[in-house]
Design a protein around this motif. Structure first.
Motif, PDB file in Angstrom:
ATOM      1  N   LYS A 148       0.848  -2.369  -7.233  1.00 61.26           N
ATOM      2  CA  LYS A 148       0.273  -1.624  -8.354  1.00 61.26           C
ATOM      3  C   LYS A 148       1.327  -1.114  -9.328  1.00 61.26           C
ATOM      4  O   LYS A 148       1.003  -0.707 -10.447  1.00 61.26           O
ATOM      5  CB  LYS A 148      -0.564  -0.453  -7.835  1.00 61.26           C
ATOM      6  CG  LYS A 148       0.203   0.599  -7.058  1.00 61.26           C
ATOM      7  CD  LYS A 148      -0.755   1.679  -6.573  1.00 61.26           C
ATOM      8  CE  LYS A 148      -0.050   2.710  -5.699  1.00 61.26           C
ATOM      9  NZ  LYS A 148      -0.996   3.750  -5.222  1.00 61.26           N
ATOM     10  N   TYR A 149       2.606  -1.138  -8.923  1.00 62.64           N
ATOM     11  CA  TYR A 149       3.693  -0.710  -9.813  1.00 62.64           C
ATOM     12  C   TYR A 149       4.546  -1.877 -10.296  1.00 62.64           C
ATOM     13  O   TYR A 149       5.434  -1.685 -11.126  1.00 62.64           O
ATOM     14  CB  TYR A 149       4.622   0.275  -9.084  1.00 62.64           C
ATOM     15  CG  TYR A 149       3.950   1.506  -8.547  1.00 62.64           C
ATOM     16  CD1 TYR A 149       3.451   2.483  -9.393  1.00 62.64           C
ATOM     17  CD2 TYR A 149       3.824   1.703  -7.165  1.00 62.64           C
ATOM     18  CE1 TYR A 149       2.834   3.623  -8.879  1.00 62.64           C
ATOM     19  CE2 TYR A 149       3.212   2.837  -6.651  1.00 62.64           C
ATOM     20  CZ  TYR A 149       2.723   3.784  -7.521  1.00 62.64           C
ATOM     21  OH  TYR A 149       2.120   4.910  -7.021  1.00 62.64           O
ATOM     22  N   ARG A 154       0.812  -1.216   0.000  1.00 62.21           N
ATOM     23  CA  ARG A 154       0.000   0.000   0.000  1.00 62.21           C
ATOM     24  C   ARG A 154       0.850   1.273   0.000  1.00 62.21           C
ATOM     25  O   ARG A 154       0.339   2.385   0.044  1.00 62.21           O
ATOM     26  CB  ARG A 154      -0.978  -0.045   1.156  1.00 62.21           C
ATOM     27  CG  ARG A 154      -0.740   0.851   2.366  1.00 62.21           C
ATOM     28  CD  ARG A 154       0.261   0.385   3.305  1.00 62.21           C
ATOM     29  NE  ARG A 154       0.131   1.085   4.609  1.00 62.21           N
ATOM     30  CZ  ARG A 154       1.092   1.108   5.485  1.00 62.21           C
ATOM     31  NH1 ARG A 154       2.226   0.475   5.235  1.00 62.21           N
ATOM     32  NH2 ARG A 154       0.952   1.730   6.645  1.00 62.21           N
ATOM     33  N   LYS A 188       5.290  12.268   2.068  1.00 62.34           N
ATOM     34  CA  LYS A 188       4.232  11.481   1.454  1.00 62.34           C
ATOM     35  C   LYS A 188       3.420  10.767   2.529  1.00 62.34           C
ATOM     36  O   LYS A 188       3.932  10.414   3.595  1.00 62.34           O
ATOM     37  CB  LYS A 188       4.822  10.475   0.475  1.00 62.34           C
ATOM     38  CG  LYS A 188       5.564  11.158  -0.669  1.00 62.34           C
ATOM     39  CD  LYS A 188       5.925  10.193  -1.776  1.00 62.34           C
ATOM     40  CE  LYS A 188       6.559  10.949  -2.931  1.00 62.34           C
ATOM     41  NZ  LYS A 188       6.826  10.092  -4.101  1.00 62.34           N
ATOM     42  N   PHE A 240       0.228   7.802   3.465  1.00 61.18           N
ATOM     43  CA  PHE A 240      -0.399   6.556   3.030  1.00 61.18           C
ATOM     44  C   PHE A 240      -1.337   6.091   4.128  1.00 61.18           C
ATOM     45  O   PHE A 240      -1.191   6.449   5.303  1.00 61.18           O
ATOM     46  CB  PHE A 240       0.641   5.476   2.707  1.00 61.18           C
ATOM     47  CG  PHE A 240       1.779   5.392   3.681  1.00 61.18           C
ATOM     48  CD1 PHE A 240       1.690   4.604   4.818  1.00 61.18           C
ATOM     49  CD2 PHE A 240       2.945   6.121   3.459  1.00 61.18           C
ATOM     50  CE1 PHE A 240       2.744   4.542   5.709  1.00 61.18           C
ATOM     51  CE2 PHE A 240       4.004   6.055   4.348  1.00 61.18           C
ATOM     52  CZ  PHE A 240       3.910   5.260   5.481  1.00 61.18           C
ATOM     53  N   PRO A 278       3.133   4.412  -1.288  1.00 61.61           N
ATOM     54  CA  PRO A 278       3.226   5.215  -2.506  1.00 61.61           C
ATOM     55  C   PRO A 278       4.646   5.139  -3.080  1.00 61.61           C
ATOM     56  O   PRO A 278       5.589   4.757  -2.377  1.00 61.61           O
ATOM     57  CB  PRO A 278       2.908   6.630  -2.017  1.00 61.61           C
ATOM     58  CG  PRO A 278       3.415   6.638  -0.600  1.00 61.61           C
ATOM     59  CD  PRO A 278       3.146   5.249  -0.067  1.00 61.61           C
ATOM     60  N   TRP A 279       4.774   5.511  -4.339  1.00 62.61           N
ATOM     61  CA  TRP A 279       6.109   5.522  -4.956  1.00 62.61           C
ATOM     62  C   TRP A 279       6.962   6.601  -4.318  1.00 62.61           C
ATOM     63  O   TRP A 279       6.501   7.716  -4.075  1.00 62.61           O
ATOM     64  CB  TRP A 279       5.983   5.766  -6.453  1.00 62.61           C
ATOM     65  CG  TRP A 279       7.290   5.545  -7.166  1.00 62.61           C
ATOM     66  CD1 TRP A 279       8.199   6.485  -7.531  1.00 62.61           C
ATOM     67  CD2 TRP A 279       7.835   4.285  -7.567  1.00 62.61           C
ATOM     68  NE1 TRP A 279       9.278   5.901  -8.139  1.00 62.61           N
ATOM     69  CE2 TRP A 279       9.090   4.550  -8.176  1.00 62.61           C
ATOM     70  CE3 TRP A 279       7.408   2.975  -7.470  1.00 62.61           C
ATOM     71  CZ2 TRP A 279       9.896   3.540  -8.690  1.00 62.61           C
ATOM     72  CZ3 TRP A 279       8.198   1.967  -7.981  1.00 62.61           C
ATOM     73  CH2 TRP A 279       9.434   2.262  -8.584  1.00 62.61           C
TER      74      TRP A 279
END
Length: 499
Positions: A148-149, A21, A240, A242, A23-24
């Motif tokens: 997801k990546y 979960r 960032k 999440f 983020p990049w």
């Protein structure tokens, strides 16, 4: 129980859900650069050696040069099998550092060669290092990159092989130019280019953590949780955010230990036979086509289009850039359109374009530039599909044997693909008759399209899914109900279907 029959402690873990979960962030770029550089080194290595600058110094003829390639290939297969087994047993990090060190030593010492036998030994060692990289690195990347990546990142990284190949072709223009460097010195210096770059990567890899997923299934849950917490903190410091992890996504696992070969065989041929078919088919078909074209393109240009050898190398740079572009541009769609659709499309389109070029070649309407353009168009799609072969094999089998399965399928693909250069070399002949090579191109296109059909029909729907939802870990005691069942029904794909 563990594979040794000793009762192991069970733990409830959120490690996979926490990793997926995220983020990049810059951390993930470090993974891409630090682990993905292996493919650049492989492409660089193969292209520098393909120039044969060492042949005159070491008194090697065509047979001896070809034998050097064979030793490198055998080294890759050996390294993949040995290091793949060790990566599943000892951890990803130990092996992705060790395998790189083996490559560095093999390549550098080969540059000091004084006789063919010495050269063969160290080409084998360099190949062993690169083969080990393929097994350990693909496992680590897929276990660390968020789900997801995962598709686009894995495909892009595998595709950077062609960036290394283009770099090697450009480097040869300098190192093998006798107006700039003595002949006996230039090729030796070129063999040190990869090791010099590799030393920098070793420093970076020291800062890459062990795969928390591997730690989770090997009795190191505390270390896994600590690693994930440190990764989360690094990402928070970048500003960032999440979401908190959903507790319902926790899985219960126990330490499994070393996986016996009998268990591996049961997983491959009893539990997931269709997945095994897909993995082997994809790897064999792409390896055959690539080796057929890659190792003979210069002969085609020289024998049928009277292209000077120096110019053939320039055409290769264009060919390599086309391959790199395909992996970088198309990788995104493997995560959005889905694995099976994209695998079918890339393999079949690559085969159809090659088939069209075969008929135009037979008709005599192509020249060196237009034939290269057709190769670029075909391999624009083929490079994404070929890179996705490694992604597919890595993500559709249980975590505890991931590196080993990659090594087995990679080895089969390499050994079968090794037939192609000799076969197509014989079909090319002296360039007076196009018909044998025409039928060779028809064969290559048909083989590639078979790979597309098999992966499209029997492939697994893995886009955006956690690795543990695609294949239950062998150590799994209890987990979410979204896991993919063993190959059953018509496709062996995920319950929710491809996206």
């Amino acid at each position: 129980m563990s594979s040794s029959g000793v009762q192991m402690k069970e733990v409830r873990s959120l490690v996979p859900a926490r990793m997926d979960r995220l983020p990049w962030a810059r951390f993930h770029w470090m993974i891409v650069v630090g682990l993905g550089f292996s493919w650049i080194l492989d492409g660089l290595e193969v292209q520098i050696v393909a120039a044969n600058g060492y042949a005159e110094t070491l008194g090697m003829g065509s047979f001896e040069v070809g034998l050097a390639g064979t030793f490198y290939l055998l080294g890759q297969v050996t390294g993949a099998l040995v290091f793949g087994r060790l990566a599943d047993r000892l951890g990803r990090k130990r092996l992705f550092i060790l395998s790189l060190l083996v490559y560095l030593a093999g390549s550098a010492i080969a540059g000091l060669a004084f006789a063919p036998w010495f050269f063969y030994i160290w080409r084998f060692v360099a190949g062993a290092g690169i083969g080990g990289e393929y097994a350990a690195i693909n496992s680590a990347i897929d276990e660390i990159i968020p789900s997801k990546y995962r598709g686009r990142v894995d495909i892009a990284i595998n595709g950077t092989y062609w960036g290394g190949a283009a770099l090697g072709a450009v480097a040869n223009i300098f190192f093998l130019n006798t107006d700039l460097l003595p002949q006996d010195l230039g090729w030796r210096l070129s063999f040190f280019l990869g090791p010099v770059l590799g030393i920098l990567i070793i420093w970076l890899r020291r800062h890459i953590p062990e795969s928390p997923r591997w730690q989770m299934t090997h009795g190191r849950e505390d270390e896994a949780e600590k690693n994930v917490s440190e990764i989360e903190e690094r990402i928070r410091k970048e500003g960032k955010t999440f979401d908190d992890v959903d507790e319902s996504k926790a899985i219960t696992v126990k330490e499994y230990g070393q996986v016996p070969f009998l268990v591996i065989a049961k997983v491959l041929f009893r539990r997931y036979p269709r997945r095994t078919l897909v993995g082997v088919t994809m790897m064999v078909t792409q390896s055959f086509l690539y080796n057929a074209i890659f190792f003979t393109y210069a002969l085609v240009l020289e024998n049928f289009y009277d292209t000077p050898p120096a110019s053939a190398g320039q055409y290769f740079i264009i060919f390599a850039i086309g391959n790199l572009a395909g992996a970088l541009i198309l990788g995104h769609f493997f995560d959005t359109w889905g694995r099976r659709r994209m695998l079918f499309g890339t393999y079949v389109l690559a085969g159809l374009i090659l088939l069209a070029s075969a008929f135009l070649f037979q008709a005599g309407v192509l020249n060196a530039a237009t034939h290269t353009a057709f190769w670029c168009a075909s391999f624009f799609f083929a490079s994404a599909g070929a890179s996705a072969a490694y992604l597919t094999v890595s993500e559709i089998f249980p975590l505890e044997l991931r590196s080993q399965v990659i090594s087995y399928v990679f080895s089969v693909g390499q050994l079968v693909g090794a037939i192609a250069p000799a076969l197509y070399g014989a079909l090319i002949g002296d360039g007076t008759d196009r018909t044998p090579l025409f039928w060779g191109y028809v064969l290559g296109s048909a083989i590639m399209m078979v790979g597309g059909v098999v992966s499209g029909v029997f492939g697994v729907s893995a886009a955006g899914k956690s690795l543990e939802d695609i294949a239950d870990p062998l150590s799994l005691v209890e987990g979410p109900k979204t896991a993919v069942t063993p190959d059953a029904g018509g496709t062996g794909s995920a319950k929710s279907g491809d996206r």
